[in-house]
Design a protein around this motif. Structure first.
Motif, PDB file in Angstrom:
ATOM      1  N   ILE A  42       0.834  -1.085   0.183  1.00  0.00           N
ATOM      2  CA  ILE A  42      -0.129  -0.141   0.008  1.00  0.00           C
ATOM      3  C   ILE A  42       0.781   1.270   0.204  1.00  0.00           C
ATOM      4  O   ILE A  42       1.723   1.438   0.830  1.00  0.00           O
ATOM      5  N   SER A  43       0.355   2.229  -0.945  1.00  0.00           N
ATOM      6  CA  SER A  43       1.410   3.428  -1.013  1.00  0.00           C
ATOM      7  C   SER A  43       1.405   4.009   0.550  1.00  0.00           C
ATOM      8  O   SER A  43       0.444   4.183   1.106  1.00  0.00           O
ATOM      9  N   LEU A  69      -5.123   4.116   2.336  1.00  0.00           N
ATOM     10  CA  LEU A  69      -5.249   2.812   1.897  1.00  0.00           C
ATOM     11  C   LEU A  69      -4.847   2.587   0.401  1.00  0.00           C
ATOM     12  O   LEU A  69      -4.086   1.798   0.245  1.00  0.00           O
ATOM     13  N   ALA A  70      -5.411   3.573  -0.234  1.00  0.00           N
ATOM     14  CA  ALA A  70      -4.973   3.304  -1.782  1.00  0.00           C
ATOM     15  C   ALA A  70      -5.402   4.674  -2.330  1.00  0.00           C
ATOM     16  O   ALA A  70      -6.350   5.548  -1.905  1.00  0.00           O
ATOM     17  N   ARG A  71      -5.025   4.797  -3.652  1.00  0.00           N
ATOM     18  CA  ARG A  71      -5.450   5.974  -4.465  1.00  0.00           C
ATOM     19  C   ARG A  71      -5.743   5.360  -5.814  1.00  0.00           C
ATOM     20  O   ARG A  71      -5.240   4.469  -6.257  1.00  0.00           O
ATOM     21  N   GLY A  72      -6.705   5.870  -6.280  1.00  0.00           N
ATOM     22  CA  GLY A  72      -7.146   5.531  -7.915  1.00  0.00           C
ATOM     23  C   GLY A  72      -7.796   6.624  -8.590  1.00  0.00           C
ATOM     24  O   GLY A  72      -7.456   7.659  -8.212  1.00  0.00           O
ATOM     25  N   ILE A  91     -13.784   5.065   3.788  1.00  0.00           N
ATOM     26  CA  ILE A  91     -13.928   6.539   3.325  1.00  0.00           C
ATOM     27  C   ILE A  91     -13.387   6.565   1.959  1.00  0.00           C
ATOM     28  O   ILE A  91     -12.132   6.587   2.003  1.00  0.00           O
ATOM     29  N   LYS A  92     -14.255   7.170   0.947  1.00  0.00           N
ATOM     30  CA  LYS A  92     -13.439   7.199  -0.573  1.00  0.00           C
ATOM     31  C   LYS A  92     -13.971   8.741  -0.535  1.00  0.00           C
ATOM     32  O   LYS A  92     -14.929   9.393  -0.430  1.00  0.00           O
ATOM     33  N   LEU A 360     -10.516   0.050  -9.771  1.00  0.00           N
ATOM     34  CA  LEU A 360      -9.446   1.012  -9.438  1.00  0.00           C
ATOM     35  C   LEU A 360      -8.885   1.363  -7.706  1.00  0.00           C
ATOM     36  O   LEU A 360      -8.187   1.312  -7.184  1.00  0.00           O
ATOM     37  N   LEU A 361     -10.323   1.036  -7.104  1.00  0.00           N
ATOM     38  CA  LEU A 361     -10.375   1.272  -5.780  1.00  0.00           C
ATOM     39  C   LEU A 361     -10.448   0.281  -4.707  1.00  0.00           C
ATOM     40  O   LEU A 361     -10.621   0.495  -3.630  1.00  0.00           O
ATOM     41  N   ALA A 362     -10.700  -1.057  -5.453  1.00  0.00           N
ATOM     42  CA  ALA A 362     -10.739  -2.230  -4.543  1.00  0.00           C
ATOM     43  C   ALA A 362      -9.480  -2.257  -4.006  1.00  0.00           C
ATOM     44  O   ALA A 362      -8.217  -2.374  -4.615  1.00  0.00           O
TER      45      ALA A 362
END
Length: 630
Positions: A42-43, A69-72, A91-92, A360-362
Motif C-alpha cells: 500500500i502506498s 489505504l489506496a489511490r485510484g 471512506i472514499k 481502481l479502488l478495491a
C-alpha cells in the motif's frame, strides 16, 4: 491463464468491434487498466493527500480518518471510524477536480439514492454520501469488512455440494435485492466476493461502483459498454447480442463464480477480446461442478440473454428444486419461479453499476477489504413491494410491531428501533444500540423482518456500536425481559472522558465519573442497579429502594425535583471501552445473582429467577474515552 486475464478491461459503449461467428476480424485494442495485485504494498500516506484529506481529519464531526489505504482514478481511500459509534468504516474521498464537476457530483448523488437503500447480508452496506464543509471534500462512506478475498482462496476451498448451493443462494438473494432497486453490478467475479471472517457462508458482494469517464467535465457514461474482468463478464458486455445488459448479465457472471469455486480455480474464458467472445459463443464446460448443480449452471450460462435465466428470483427458484440423494436441499424457494424465457416479470429500469472506479479502488490488505461505489447511469425506478405474508395492508406501524417482536431473538445485542417507515419499495428501518457483531445483527434483523412478512428496502445500522463479545452472555439472558414504556435510566451524554483523579479514594489513578439519572416514579416493585463492564463483570451499585433512600438522605445521591427522581454519580479507575448501567425491577431481586454471571449454569439460574419473579430489565450504554491529555 495469461497475464491479460488478471486485468480489468474497460471498453466504452460503441467502441467494441464484434467478430463475426467465424472470428475472422480483429477488434480495436481495448483500454487496459491493471489493478494492483492483492498482495501488493500500500502506498505511503502523504501528509496532505491529493484529495485534501489527511490522517486525523474529522469529517462532518462524525468520521475520523485513521489511515491511508489506496489511490485510484476517482480519488483516495482511507480507513476511518465513526466517533459516535466506534464503527470502522471505509471512506472514499473524491478528487477535488472531479468533485468540482457538477456532472460528477450529480452522478454520485444519484448513486447514493440507490446504494444507501441496498440492504442485504450478502451486500456491502453503504452508509452515506456527504461533503465536509471545512475541507470542502466530497466523500462516500461504507462499512469496513475484514475477510479473505474469494479469488485468493479458490485453490484452498473444498466445498460440499450443499455449501455450493448455499453460496449460490446467498449471492443470488443479495443480487436480487440490488436488482429490485434497479442496480445491476456488472462485475461479479471472485475478486468482488469477500468471505467475511474467511467463511463461505458469510460471503459478501463488494464493489458496486461508478461506471463513468473519470475526466473532469466529461459527459460520457460508459453505458452498456464493457466494464469488468474478461474471465467473468457476460457475452452482452462484450458487445454481443445487441448489448442487452440487465439482471441476466449478473446471472451469467454469478454462474462463472460458482463454477470457479466448484473446480478450485478461476475459469479460463478470457484471453484476447476476440477469444473471450468466441469462447462464450462455443459454450461453457461446467464439468467441474457437482452433477446436481450442472443443469442450473448450464441454464445460467446460455450465451443468448433471451434464452438464459433472466432473474435472480428464477435462479433461486431453480435452486429450490435441486435434490441431493432423494430429498430436496433445505432452503427457501425464490419469490418468482420464472422460466428462462419469461423474463421473471417486469423489472425496474436498470442502474448499471460496476467496473471502472470499483476496480481502481478495491483494496486488499491485512486489515481487510474496502468496497466503494459510484453513480448509476439512469435514475432507478422503485421496485414493486413484495407480497406480504400477513393479512391486511402493510403499514409503518405493522412493520414496527413485527420488527419489535423479533428484536429479543437477535443475539448479543441491545437494539432500539428508532425508525420504521413503509415506502413503495419496502420498509426502511433505523436502529441505535450495541451489538457484539453488528453485521450479524443486521443480517438477523433483515431475516426476521422478512420472516414477519415485511419487504425490507433499507436498514440503517450506523447508530449501532460494536462491543466486546464478553457482553454476550449477559445480553442474551437479559434481552428477553427487556422493559417497555418510558425510560427510567437517562444518561446526559454518551461519552465520558478519562482523567487523573486529584483526590479521594482514587487519587493519582486514571478513571472517570459517570452521571446517570434514575426515575422510580410509579414503580411499586423492588429494584437493583448494576454496572456492566466490558470484561463481562457485573457490579451492584444499589441493592434496594431502602439503600437508595439512605444514600439520598446522606447526600451521597442527589434527589431531583419531582417524584422519586435521582442523579447518581459513579466513579472509579478504568481504561477506554464500553460499559452500561442495568436496572432490574420486580419481586425479590436476588442479592449476588448477577455478580456471578461468569459461573456455570448462571444463565439458566437467572432465567428461572426472572420468570418466577416477573423481572424486567433496562440498560443504558456509554463509552469511556481518552481523547484529552491527562
Amino acid at each position: 491463464m495469461s497475464d491479460e486475464d488478471d486485468k480489468t478491461v474497460i471498453r466504452p459503449a460503441g467502441s467494441a468491434s464484434i467478430p463475426p461467428a467465424n472470428g475472422s476480424s480483429t477488434p480495436a485494442d481495448p483500454t487496459i487498466v491493471t489493478v494492483a495485485p492483492s498482495g501488493g504494498a500500500i502506498s505511503p500516506q502523504p501528509q496532505r493527500s491529493a484529495a485534501g484529506v489527511q490522517v486525523g481529519d474529522l469529517l462532518n464531526h462524525i468520521f475520523e480518518v485513521k489511515r491511508f489505504l489506496a489511490r485510484g482514478g476517482m480519488g483516495e481511500v482511507f480507513e476511518g471510524i465513526n466517533v459516535n459509534t466506534d464503527e470502522r468504516v471505509a471512506i472514499k474521498v473524491i478528487l477535488p477536480a472531479l468533485a468540482a464537476d457538477p456532472n460528477v457530483t450529480a452522478m454520485f448523488r444519484k448513486e447514493a439514492q440507490t446504494l444507501t437503500r441496498m440492504s442485504h447480508p450478502a451486500l456491502v452496506q453503504y452508509r452515506v454520501l456527504a461533503q465536509e464543509p471545512r475541507l470542502g471534500t466530497f466523500y462516500i462512506v461504507t462499512e469496513f469488512i475484514d475477510g479473505a478475498n474469494l479469488s485468493d482462496v479458490l485453490d484452498k476451498l473444498s466445498p460440499t455440494t450443499e455449501q455450493l448451493i448455499g453460496l449460490t443462494r446467498r449471492l443470488a438473494e443479495g443480487l436480487a435485492a440490488a436488482h429490485g432497486l434497479g442496480a445491476i453490478h456488472r462485475d461479479i467475479s471472485p475478486d468482488n466476493v469477500l468471505l467475511q471472517d474467511g467463511k463461505l457462508e458469510r460471503a459478501r458482494i463488494i464493489d458496486f461502483g461508478i461506471a463513468k469517464n473519470v475526466e473532469p467535465g466529461s459527459h460520457t457514461i460508459i453505458g452498456d459498454g464493457f466494464a469488468g474482468k474478461l474471465n467473468y463478464v457476460a457475452p452482452e458486455q462484450l458487445g454481443d447480442f445487441n448489448r442487452q445488459v440487465g439482471p441476466w448479465t449478473d446471472v451469467y457472471s454469478l454462474a462463472l463464480v460458482i463454477l470457479a469455486v466448484a473446480q478450485g480455480r478461476s475459469v479460463d474464458i478470457g484471453g484476447s477480446f476476440v477469444d473471450a467472445i468466441n469462447k462464450r459463443r462455443a459454450g461453457i464446460d461446467t464439468g467441474g461442478a457437482p452433477a446436481e448443480l450442472r443443469p442450473l449452471l448450464d441454464h445460467m450460462l446460455v450465451a443468448d440473454p433471451e434464452q438464459r435465466l433472466r432473474s435472480m428470483d428464477a435462479v433461486i427458484g431453480e435452486l429450490a428444486k435441486i435434490r441431493i440423494g432423494h430429498a430436496p436441499l433445505p432452503g427457501r424457494a425464490g419469490t418468482t419461479a420464472a422460466t428462462a424465457t419469461s423474463g421473471g416479470g417486469k423489472l425496474p429500469k436498470p442502474v448499471l453499476i460496476g467496473g471502472v472506479a470499483a476496480s481502481l479502488l478495491a483494496v486488499v490488505g491485512a486489515a481487510g477489504w474496502i468496497a466503494f461505489g459510484g453513480g448509476p447511469e439512469r435514475s432507478p425506478q422503485p421496485a414493486a413491494p413484495a407480497a406480504n405474508k400477513t393479512a391486511g395492508p402493510v403499514t409503518s406501524e405493522s412493520v414496527r410491531r413485527a420488527v419489535q417482536s423479533e428484536l429479543p431473538n437477535v443475539a448479543c445485542t441491545w437494539l432500539t428501533l428508532t425508525g420504521a417507515t413503509q415506502t413503495p419499495s419496502g420498509a426502511q428501518l433505523a436502529f441505535t444500540g450495541v451489538a457484539g457483531r453488528p453485521a450479524d445483527a443486521e443480517a438477523s434483523v433483515f431475516k426476521s423482518a422478512k420472516a414477519a412478512g415485511a419487504s425490507v428496502a433499507a436498514i440503517d445500522f450506523s447508530g449501532v456500536a460494536p462491543i466486546s463479545p464478553s457482553f454476550c452472555t449477559v445480553l442474551d439472558s437479559i434481552r428477553p425481559i427487556r422493559a417497555t414504556g418510558p425510560a427510567r435510566l437517562v444518561l446526559p451524554q454518551p461519552k465520558f472522558e478519562i482523567e487523573r483523579f486529584t483526590g479521594g479514594e482514587y487519587a493519582g489513578q486514571l478513571g472517570a465519573k459517570v452521571i446517570v439519572q434514575l426515575s422510580l416514579e410509579g414503580l411499586k416493585d423492588d429494584f437493583a442497579l448494576y454496572s456492566v463492564e466490558d470484561t463481562g463483570e457485573i457490579s451492584q451499585l444499589i441493592a434496594s429502594r431502602a439503600q437508595l433512600e439512605q444514600a439520598a438522605a446522606a447526600r451521597k445521591i442527589e434527589r431531583l425535583p419531582g417524584q422519586e427522581q435521582y442523579r447518581i454519580a459513579a466513579d472509579g479507575p478504568r481504561g477506554p471501552g464500553w460499559s452500561s448501567f442495568l436496572l432490574i425491577t420486580g419481586r425479590g431481586v436476588e442479592q449476588g445473582l448477577l455478580e456471578n454471571s461468569n459461573t456455570p449454569n448462571w444463565a439458566e439460574h437467572f432465567n428461572q429467577a426472572a420468570k418466577a419473579n416477573g423481572w424486567k430489565a433496562e440498560m443504558v450504554w456509554f463509552k469511556f474515552v481518552d481523547e484529552l491529555p491527562n
